[in-house]
Design a protein around this motif. Structure first.
Motif: not given
Length: 149
Positions: A6-17
């Protein structure tokens, strides 16, 4: 991109704008890039939108649920693509059904299965649940385009 699940917000924001106040995923629980994803949204009771939707019976709007599902599916479709700067834009929502309300404090589980993917278009079957209750389902379509940064 090297992201472990699993991953959190930091990684989500690496992928999504998307950025606050419009990131509608708290964590990605599991993801098979380009195939399927399970993510979660902690529905914050302090979201300002609950003051107006609805003051005496706050519920998460259906359009936000659809957006959260689109973000999850887009993450799944984009996480392994080598071409950074590509964004997924809604092209359609088919067979959307809303079955149960999402309330402040709920944990909304977002699931998507990519059923078609090309360099320009992604189609995903999506489902949002709280516990074992299905809240929303749809087939969503996204057109992929390069960001004009």
């Amino acid at each position: 991109m090297d992201i472990q699940f699993p991953c959190g917000r930091e990684d989500i924001e690496r992928v999504l704008p998307h950025r606050d106040p419009f990131v509608w995923m708290t964590r990605v629980v599991e993801c098979t890039p380009g195939e399927s994803i399970t993510a979660e949204l902690d529905v914050d009771p302090d979201l300002p939108l609950f003051h107006g939707h609805f003051p005496t019976h706050p519920v998460l709007p259906g359009v936000i649920i659809m957006e959260a599902l689109a973000q999850a599916a887009s993450f799944c479709a984009l996480v392994d693509r080598a071409d950074e700067g590509v964004l997924g834009f809604f092209a359609g929502i088919d067979k959307a059904k809303f079955r149960n309300q999402v309330l402040p404090g709920d944990v909304l589980t977002l699931s998507a299965r990519i059923v078609k993917s090309s360099s320009r278009m992604v189609v995903a079957d999506v489902e949002a649940r709280v516990g074992d209750k299905v809240c929303a389902t749809a087939t969503q379509k996204y057109v992929l385009a390069r960001s004009e940064e």
